[in-house]
Write a protein that holds these residues in place. Structure first.
Motif, PDB file in Angstrom:
ATOM      1  N   THR A  28       0.768  -1.244   0.000  1.00  0.00           N
ATOM      2  CA  THR A  28       0.000   0.000   0.000  1.00  0.00           C
ATOM      3  C   THR A  28       0.802   1.299   0.000  1.00  0.00           C
ATOM      4  OG1 THR A  28      -0.137  -0.216   2.411  1.00  0.00           O
ATOM      5  CG2 THR A  28      -2.026  -0.997   1.153  1.00  0.00           C
ATOM      6  N   VAL A  29       2.025   1.296   0.496  1.00  0.00           N
ATOM      7  CA  VAL A  29       2.741   2.556   0.693  1.00  0.00           C
ATOM      8  C   VAL A  29       3.288   3.089  -0.626  1.00  0.00           C
ATOM      9  CG1 VAL A  29       5.098   1.699   1.139  1.00  0.00           C
ATOM     10  CG2 VAL A  29       4.245   3.724   2.365  1.00  0.00           C
ATOM     11  N   SER A  30       3.307   4.428  -0.768  1.00  0.00           N
ATOM     12  CA  SER A  30       3.772   5.077  -1.990  1.00  0.00           C
ATOM     13  C   SER A  30       4.716   6.223  -1.660  1.00  0.00           C
ATOM     14  CB  SER A  30       2.582   5.647  -2.783  1.00  0.00           C
ATOM     15  OG  SER A  30       1.652   4.640  -3.097  1.00  0.00           O
ATOM     16  N   ASN A  31       5.439   6.666  -2.658  1.00  0.00           N
ATOM     17  CA  ASN A  31       6.349   7.801  -2.543  1.00  0.00           C
ATOM     18  C   ASN A  31       5.612   9.007  -1.955  1.00  0.00           C
ATOM     19  OD1 ASN A  31       8.000  10.063  -3.079  1.00  0.00           O
ATOM     20  ND2 ASN A  31       8.881   9.085  -4.868  1.00  0.00           N
ATOM     21  N   GLY A  32       6.170   9.591  -0.898  1.00  0.00           N
ATOM     22  CA  GLY A  32       5.570  10.779  -0.287  1.00  0.00           C
ATOM     23  C   GLY A  32       4.612  10.499   0.850  1.00  0.00           C
ATOM     24  N   ASP A  33       4.277   9.219   1.071  1.00  0.00           N
ATOM     25  CA  ASP A  33       3.441   8.874   2.219  1.00  0.00           C
ATOM     26  C   ASP A  33       4.239   9.053   3.514  1.00  0.00           C
ATOM     27  OD1 ASP A  33       1.293   8.241   0.596  1.00  0.00           O
ATOM     28  OD2 ASP A  33       1.639   6.078   0.640  1.00  0.00           O
ATOM     29  N   VAL A  34       3.554   8.915   4.652  1.00  0.00           N
ATOM     30  CA  VAL A  34       4.176   9.084   5.961  1.00  0.00           C
ATOM     31  C   VAL A  34       3.957   7.820   6.785  1.00  0.00           C
ATOM     32  CG1 VAL A  34       4.219  10.444   8.094  1.00  0.00           C
ATOM     33  CG2 VAL A  34       3.732  11.572   5.906  1.00  0.00           C
ATOM     34  N   VAL A  35       5.023   7.306   7.391  1.00  0.00           N
ATOM     35  CA  VAL A  35       4.924   6.152   8.280  1.00  0.00           C
ATOM     36  C   VAL A  35       5.381   6.573   9.669  1.00  0.00           C
ATOM     37  CG1 VAL A  35       5.865   3.872   8.809  1.00  0.00           C
ATOM     38  CG2 VAL A  35       5.168   4.408   6.492  1.00  0.00           C
ATOM     39  N   ILE A  36       4.565   6.264  10.680  1.00  0.00           N
ATOM     40  CA  ILE A  36       4.861   6.649  12.060  1.00  0.00           C
ATOM     41  C   ILE A  36       4.999   5.391  12.914  1.00  0.00           C
ATOM     42  CG2 ILE A  36       4.094   7.965  14.065  1.00  0.00           C
ATOM     43  CD1 ILE A  36       2.392   9.669  12.149  1.00  0.00           C
ATOM     44  N   ALA A  37       6.165   5.238  13.542  1.00  0.00           N
ATOM     45  CA  ALA A  37       6.442   4.073  14.387  1.00  0.00           C
ATOM     46  C   ALA A  37       6.481   4.485  15.851  1.00  0.00           C
ATOM     47  CB  ALA A  37       7.770   3.453  13.983  1.00  0.00           C
ATOM     48  N   PHE A  38       5.759   3.757  16.693  1.00  0.00           N
ATOM     49  CA  PHE A  38       5.751   3.997  18.137  1.00  0.00           C
ATOM     50  C   PHE A  38       6.502   2.855  18.821  1.00  0.00           C
ATOM     51  CE2 PHE A  38       1.999   6.175  16.561  1.00  0.00           C
ATOM     52  CZ  PHE A  38       1.991   7.368  17.273  1.00  0.00           C
ATOM     53  N   SER A  39       7.508   3.203  19.633  1.00  0.00           N
ATOM     54  CA  SER A  39       8.281   2.174  20.337  1.00  0.00           C
ATOM     55  C   SER A  39       8.966   2.779  21.548  1.00  0.00           C
ATOM     56  CB  SER A  39       9.327   1.558  19.403  1.00  0.00           C
ATOM     57  OG  SER A  39      10.177   0.679  20.117  1.00  0.00           O
ATOM     58  N   GLY A  40       8.749   2.188  22.707  1.00  0.00           N
ATOM     59  CA  GLY A  40       9.408   2.685  23.911  1.00  0.00           C
ATOM     60  C   GLY A  40      10.913   2.534  23.840  1.00  0.00           C
ATOM     61  N   SER A  41      11.378   1.395  23.341  1.00  0.00           N
ATOM     62  CA  SER A  41      12.819   1.127  23.257  1.00  0.00           C
ATOM     63  C   SER A  41      13.435   1.645  21.967  1.00  0.00           C
ATOM     64  CB  SER A  41      13.075  -0.381  23.349  1.00  0.00           C
ATOM     65  OG  SER A  41      12.609  -1.038  22.170  1.00  0.00           O
ATOM     66  N   GLY A  42      12.650   1.666  20.892  1.00  0.00           N
ATOM     67  CA  GLY A  42      13.185   2.030  19.589  1.00  0.00           C
ATOM     68  C   GLY A  42      13.962   0.909  18.926  1.00  0.00           C
ATOM     69  N   ASN A  43      13.847  -0.302  19.456  1.00  0.00           N
ATOM     70  CA  ASN A  43      14.646  -1.417  18.944  1.00  0.00           C
ATOM     71  C   ASN A  43      13.823  -2.590  18.391  1.00  0.00           C
ATOM     72  OD1 ASN A  43      17.234  -0.292  19.551  1.00  0.00           O
ATOM     73  ND2 ASN A  43      16.898  -0.785  21.703  1.00  0.00           N
ATOM     74  N   SER A  44      12.538  -2.413  18.208  1.00  0.00           N
ATOM     75  CA  SER A  44      11.692  -3.505  17.713  1.00  0.00           C
ATOM     76  C   SER A  44      12.069  -3.861  16.276  1.00  0.00           C
ATOM     77  CB  SER A  44      10.214  -3.100  17.769  1.00  0.00           C
ATOM     78  OG  SER A  44       9.845  -2.797  19.094  1.00  0.00           O
ATOM     79  N   LYS A  45      12.396  -5.120  16.045  1.00  0.00           N
ATOM     80  CA  LYS A  45      12.875  -5.554  14.730  1.00  0.00           C
ATOM     81  C   LYS A  45      11.852  -5.321  13.636  1.00  0.00           C
ATOM     82  CE  LYS A  45      16.063  -9.097  16.449  1.00  0.00           C
ATOM     83  NZ  LYS A  45      16.358 -10.550  16.482  1.00  0.00           N
ATOM     84  N   ASN A  46      10.562  -5.548  13.951  1.00  0.00           N
ATOM     85  CA  ASN A  46       9.540  -5.389  12.901  1.00  0.00           C
ATOM     86  C   ASN A  46       9.366  -3.928  12.495  1.00  0.00           C
ATOM     87  OD1 ASN A  46       8.120  -4.558  15.200  1.00  0.00           O
ATOM     88  ND2 ASN A  46       6.747  -6.321  15.204  1.00  0.00           N
ATOM     89  N   LEU A  47       9.580  -3.007  13.434  1.00  0.00           N
ATOM     90  CA  LEU A  47       9.512  -1.582  13.111  1.00  0.00           C
ATOM     91  C   LEU A  47      10.727  -1.153  12.291  1.00  0.00           C
ATOM     92  CD1 LEU A  47       8.323  -0.060  16.512  1.00  0.00           C
ATOM     93  CD2 LEU A  47       6.922  -0.639  14.531  1.00  0.00           C
ATOM     94  N   ILE A  48      11.888  -1.607  12.700  1.00  0.00           N
ATOM     95  CA  ILE A  48      13.123  -1.209  12.019  1.00  0.00           C
ATOM     96  C   ILE A  48      13.141  -1.709  10.577  1.00  0.00           C
ATOM     97  CG2 ILE A  48      15.632  -1.525  11.981  1.00  0.00           C
ATOM     98  CD1 ILE A  48      15.460  -1.484  15.109  1.00  0.00           C
ATOM     99  N   SER A  49      12.726  -2.959  10.341  1.00  0.00           N
ATOM    100  CA  SER A  49      12.713  -3.474   8.968  1.00  0.00           C
ATOM    101  C   SER A  49      11.731  -2.694   8.103  1.00  0.00           C
ATOM    102  CB  SER A  49      12.370  -4.968   8.947  1.00  0.00           C
ATOM    103  OG  SER A  49      11.056  -5.200   9.400  1.00  0.00           O
ATOM    104  N   ALA A  50      10.594  -2.299   8.685  1.00  0.00           N
ATOM    105  CA  ALA A  50       9.607  -1.517   7.939  1.00  0.00           C
ATOM    106  C   ALA A  50      10.143  -0.118   7.631  1.00  0.00           C
ATOM    107  CB  ALA A  50       8.305  -1.422   8.733  1.00  0.00           C
ATOM    108  N   LEU A  51      10.821   0.495   8.598  1.00  0.00           N
ATOM    109  CA  LEU A  51      11.378   1.839   8.386  1.00  0.00           C
ATOM    110  C   LEU A  51      12.482   1.819   7.326  1.00  0.00           C
ATOM    111  CD1 LEU A  51      11.513   3.074  12.097  1.00  0.00           C
ATOM    112  CD2 LEU A  51      10.031   3.979  10.290  1.00  0.00           C
ATOM    113  N   LYS A  52      13.318   0.790   7.355  1.00  0.00           N
ATOM    114  CA  LYS A  52      14.377   0.659   6.333  1.00  0.00           C
ATOM    115  C   LYS A  52      13.762   0.595   4.941  1.00  0.00           C
ATOM    116  CE  LYS A  52      17.944  -1.838   8.959  1.00  0.00           C
ATOM    117  NZ  LYS A  52      18.652  -3.133   9.082  1.00  0.00           N
TER     118      LYS A  52
END
Length: 197
Positions: free
Chosen positions: A109-133
């Motif tokens: 679903t994601v396209s150029n110019g969209d915005v992705v927001i990740a919430f994480s207390g530690s900032g180290n969740s593997k599923n968030l990091i792979s998505a952000l990359k």
């Protein structure tokens, strides 16, 4: 048995300290508000994600963007929580890996110019990091909400809003407060006459 009052007051006092420190350094929040308004006006999509309590914050923020942030005669937000479709999450988790539950949804679903927001207390969740990359490679604006250290997540974020605490309950409480502050600000910017009932 320990007295309840000083323990409770200690938690509430920590919230005050966090709010005071965030208020002194609010530029990233202001930049995020501008980014969200720009995305709304340009018809770009906003995706949120998180695990556990942060997952509920991701869902809550989308709910507020889709309804509470509506302003008469203005475009509406296109916002989606990647934590809400339990069958899809379970399918990817069971068939591939829990680390892929967000990135695989974004690939659809994601396209150029969209915005992705990740919430994480530690900032180290593997599923968030792979998505952000993945999002960084595809010219998607990446936003993080984290604790004081920011974790690995911050290096993949265009903006990383960090709560000055290492206590998970405080971090999660502040994330919800900040999301409400963002939505309230957007409403008032769009309608100066707006007043709460």
């Amino acid at each position: 048995m320990k007295k309840i009052e000083p323990i409770l007051h200690s938690f509430l006092d920590e919230q005050k300290i966090c709010v005071s420190n965030i208020t002194k350094n609010s530029k990233d929040l202001e930049d995020l508000i501008r980014l969200l308004i720009k995305a709304r006006n340009n018809g770009k999509k906003i995706f949120t994600m998180g695990n556990g309590g942060s997952g509920s914050t991701a869902s809550h923020f989308v709910s507020d963007l889709l309804k509470t942030a509506i302003i008469k005669d203005k475009k509406r937000f296109q916002a989606f929580s990647l934590t809400d479709n339990i069958p899809v999450i379970l399918a990817w988790s069971n068939d591939v890996s829990y680390d892929r539950i967000f990135i695989e949804q974004l690939k659809n679903t994601v396209s150029n110019g969209d915005v992705v927001i990740a919430f994480s207390g530690s900032g180290n969740s593997k599923n968030l990091i792979s998505a952000l990359k993945f999002c960084k490679k595809n010219h998607v604006k990446c936003i993080g909400f984290s604790g004081s250290l920011g974790g690995k997540m911050k290096q993949y974020c265009d903006l990383c809003i960090r709560v000055p605490s290492t206590d998970m309950l405080t971090i999660e409480s502040q994330h919800v407060l900040l999301c409400h502050g963002i939505v309230s600000t957007i409403r008032k910017l769009g309608n100066p006459q707006f007043k709460y009932n």
